[in-house]
Design a protein around this motif. Structure first.
Motif, PDB file in Angstrom:
ATOM      1  N   HIS A  84       2.793 -13.785   1.398  1.00 46.27           N
ATOM      2  CA  HIS A  84       3.835 -12.984   1.149  1.00 46.27           C
ATOM      3  C   HIS A  84       5.192 -13.764   1.554  1.00 46.27           C
ATOM      4  N   ARG A 101       6.284   2.018   3.353  1.00 46.17           N
ATOM      5  CA  ARG A 101       7.205   2.691   4.216  1.00 46.17           C
ATOM      6  C   ARG A 101       6.510   2.085   5.631  1.00 46.17           C
ATOM      7  N   VAL A 136      11.763   0.554   4.187  1.00 42.20           N
ATOM      8  CA  VAL A 136      10.696  -0.070   3.268  1.00 42.20           C
ATOM      9  C   VAL A 136      10.736  -1.594   3.131  1.00 42.20           C
ATOM     10  N   ILE A 137       9.498  -2.261   2.976  1.00 41.12           N
ATOM     11  CA  ILE A 137       9.372  -3.554   2.874  1.00 41.12           C
ATOM     12  C   ILE A 137       8.621  -3.698   1.675  1.00 41.12           C
ATOM     13  N   ASP A 138       8.506  -4.865   1.049  1.00 42.86           N
ATOM     14  CA  ASP A 138       7.839  -5.171  -0.222  1.00 42.86           C
ATOM     15  C   ASP A 138       6.338  -6.117   0.153  1.00 42.86           C
ATOM     16  N   ALA A 139       5.239  -5.196   0.049  1.00 38.30           N
ATOM     17  CA  ALA A 139       4.110  -6.009   0.240  1.00 38.30           C
ATOM     18  C   ALA A 139       2.997  -5.253  -0.283  1.00 38.30           C
ATOM     19  N   ASN A 140       1.754  -6.009  -0.274  1.00 39.50           N
ATOM     20  CA  ASN A 140       0.473  -5.424  -0.823  1.00 39.50           C
ATOM     21  C   ASN A 140       0.064  -4.467   0.237  1.00 39.50           C
ATOM     22  N   GLU A 141       0.049  -3.443   0.206  1.00 35.50           N
ATOM     23  CA  GLU A 141      -0.170  -2.171   1.235  1.00 35.50           C
ATOM     24  C   GLU A 141      -1.597  -2.462   1.841  1.00 35.50           C
ATOM     25  N   GLU A 166      -0.176  -7.604  -6.696  1.00 35.54           N
ATOM     26  CA  GLU A 166       0.808  -6.761  -6.617  1.00 35.54           C
ATOM     27  C   GLU A 166       1.525  -6.250  -5.466  1.00 35.54           C
ATOM     28  N   LYS A 167       2.597  -6.125  -5.455  1.00 37.26           N
ATOM     29  CA  LYS A 167       3.491  -5.607  -4.124  1.00 37.26           C
ATOM     30  C   LYS A 167       3.837  -4.151  -4.366  1.00 37.26           C
ATOM     31  N   ASP A 168       3.731  -3.358  -3.062  1.00 41.63           N
ATOM     32  CA  ASP A 168       4.244  -2.184  -3.115  1.00 41.63           C
ATOM     33  C   ASP A 168       5.428  -1.905  -2.324  1.00 41.63           C
ATOM     34  N   HIS A 169       6.042  -0.727  -2.184  1.00 42.02           N
ATOM     35  CA  HIS A 169       7.096  -0.297  -1.290  1.00 42.02           C
ATOM     36  C   HIS A 169       6.498   0.301  -0.131  1.00 42.02           C
TER      37      HIS A 169
END
Length: 476
Positions: free
Chosen positions: A454, A333, A365-370, A328-331
């Motif tokens: 990613h 910061r 914001v980037i889309d990535a698994n935090e 899952e990817k998160d937003h």
């Protein structure tokens, strides 16, 4: 290594493309040879007809004169005028195509033929048809002689194919005479070649030639086919060996992964017990604990935590591989996350000077698994400290371009030789001069796994003795 179905698909596609290219090239070469064969047969038939016609005229009488008035004609002034035997005109006008010397001799029609070279064969055929139509007894055509001329001339040109030759009379009688090779049958499944050569102006009499040149043509291109099929076989064998090798590597990798999971799992349990026991002992001793007791318990706790961290680092790459692209990817910061991480690292490594710089909006914001993103950056920052000089300086920066965001970790460390940079992200790889430093060569491998999962990019800029700069490119 585990993308075996894709490899198998690639092998199949490569073989199909190679086979298609082979078939296309062979077919094109076959057609070229077929055209050459047909042109040669046509030329030989025309030349043989000329020689057979000349032979019949020579048998008529001295000088080639015949009793029939039709065989005498008024010669043009360029040939001396008067009535001449038609054979004389025939030999003056039409050069013998089987004799090089005769074709090089000019005649009064040379200029016409030079201007209309492409029509030369048609003109020759028309003149021969006219001469043949003047002969009273067409049955006197020496069919066997014509056949022997054709066979011998074709043989001299390297052509020996099964054939059937007909002398056809297309009048009311419908008679014909036939010569053929023993057992010749008209081919049904393979290619056949036919050619009709008229002997008179009205097309009532003609030679009809039919042959089966398929196997002859295949023999002509057999060396090309053999070489091509050998190349295809070598390619197939190479791909099979490659496929088998990759299967073996996958099996070995799976066994290695299973062994690693088993060992690390069996190590985590005792480490947890040791850590818990040290904490329990510390609590039980309470005020009775001596300074030495506390020192030893502190060493036990610290080394247990260190060992647990090492075990976890071994498992990190496998966790990424197992998850693949399904995480899952998160937003994230990015500025807040990196600033917080830099502050934590500054507390953990007081001997190093940390700097954080952001040239983008704080709310970027980037889309990535935090979790993966943070662990990746921890690895890069820890490496920057680990491989630095006595006074480490680490700069973490974020900047943006129209296409991507760039996150850099720069240090003033010992640097990496340029010829070693390409291997940095391989599993278990450690630069020889840095091999004494703690670690298993899995940190940068883990970083690369996160980058690949990613679909990001990473660049390394390093000079020995001056430091390194790792830059991650994240598409917008």
């Amino acid at each position: 290594m585990k993308k075996t179905p894709i490899l198998h698909l690639l092998i199949i596609v490569t073989l199909l493309v190679s086979l298609a290219v082979l078939c296309s090239s062979s077919y094109r070469l076959f057609k070229e040879k077929k055209v050459q064969y047909e042109d040669t047969v046509k030329e030989v038939m025309t030349a043989s007809n000329f020689r057979e016609t000349v032979m019949r005229f020579q048998k008529v009488g001295p000088g080639g004169e015949m009793s029939s008035a039709g065989l005498q004609m008024q010669a043009p002034a360029s040939l001396g005028g008067g009535r001449k035997p038609i054979l004389y005109l025939y030999k003056r006008v039409i050069p013998d195509t089987t004799n090089t010397q005769n074709t090089q001799k000019g005649n009064d029609f040379d200029k016409i033929f030079q201007k209309q070279e492409s029509n030369k064969q048609d003109v020759s055929a028309s003149l021969m048809a006219g001469i043949n139509s003047s002969i009273k007894s067409l049955e006197d055509i020496d069919f066997e002689f014509f056949d022997s001329l054709m066979v011998s001339t074709l043989k001299s040109k390297g052509i020996e194919t099964p054939y059937k030759l007909d002398l056809m009379f297309k009048d009311t009688t419908g008679l014909s005479r036939t010569i053929s090779t023993p057992g010749y049958k008209t081919p049904r499944l393979t290619t056949k070649f036919t050619h009709e050569l008229p002997l008179d102006g009205e097309g009532r009499i003609c030679y009809y030639y039919e042959s089966a040149p398929f196997w002859f043509l295949m023999k002509n291109i057999s060396w090309v086919l053999i070489i091509s099929f050998c190349a295809l076989a070598i390619l197939l064998l190479s791909m099979l060996v490659l496929s088998r090798t990759i299967r073996e590597l996958n099996r070995t990798s799976a066994l290695q992964e299973e062994f690693t999971h088993l060992v690390t799992h069996n190590m985590n349990n005792p480490l947890s017990i040791v850590g818990a026991s040290a904490e329990s002992l510390k609590r039980n001793l309470g005020e009775n604990a001596t300074e030495d007791n506390l020192k030893l318990l502190s060493i036990i706790s610290r080394q247990t935590a260190n060992l647990s961290e090492q075990v976890s680092s071994i498992l990190k790459p496998y966790r990424i591989t197992d998850v693949g692209d399904s995480f899952e990817k998160d937003h994230v910061r990015v500025c807040d996350t990196l600033k917080s991480l830099t502050d934590q690292m500054a507390l953990a490594h007081p001997e190093a000077a940390f700097e954080f710089k952001a040239d983008v909006d704080e709310g970027t914001v980037i889309d990535a698994n935090e979790k993966m993103f943070v662990e990746m950056m921890e690895n890069l920052i820890q490496n920057a400290v680990k491989y630095s000089s006595e006074n480490p300086r680490v700069r973490v920066s974020v900047c943006g371009t129209p296409k991507d965001y760039c996150i850099s970790v720069e240090d003033n460390g010992i640097g990496i030789p340029s010829d070693k940079i390409k291997k940095l992200f391989e599993r278990y790889y450690k630069v020889e001069k840095l091999s004494e430093t703690a670690g298993y060569g899995l940190g940068l491998y883990f970083v690369n796994q996160v980058i690949l999962s990613h679909h990001w990019g990473i660049d390394v800029d390093s000079k020995v003795g001056e430091g390194s700069n790792f830059t991650i490119h994240i598409p917008r």
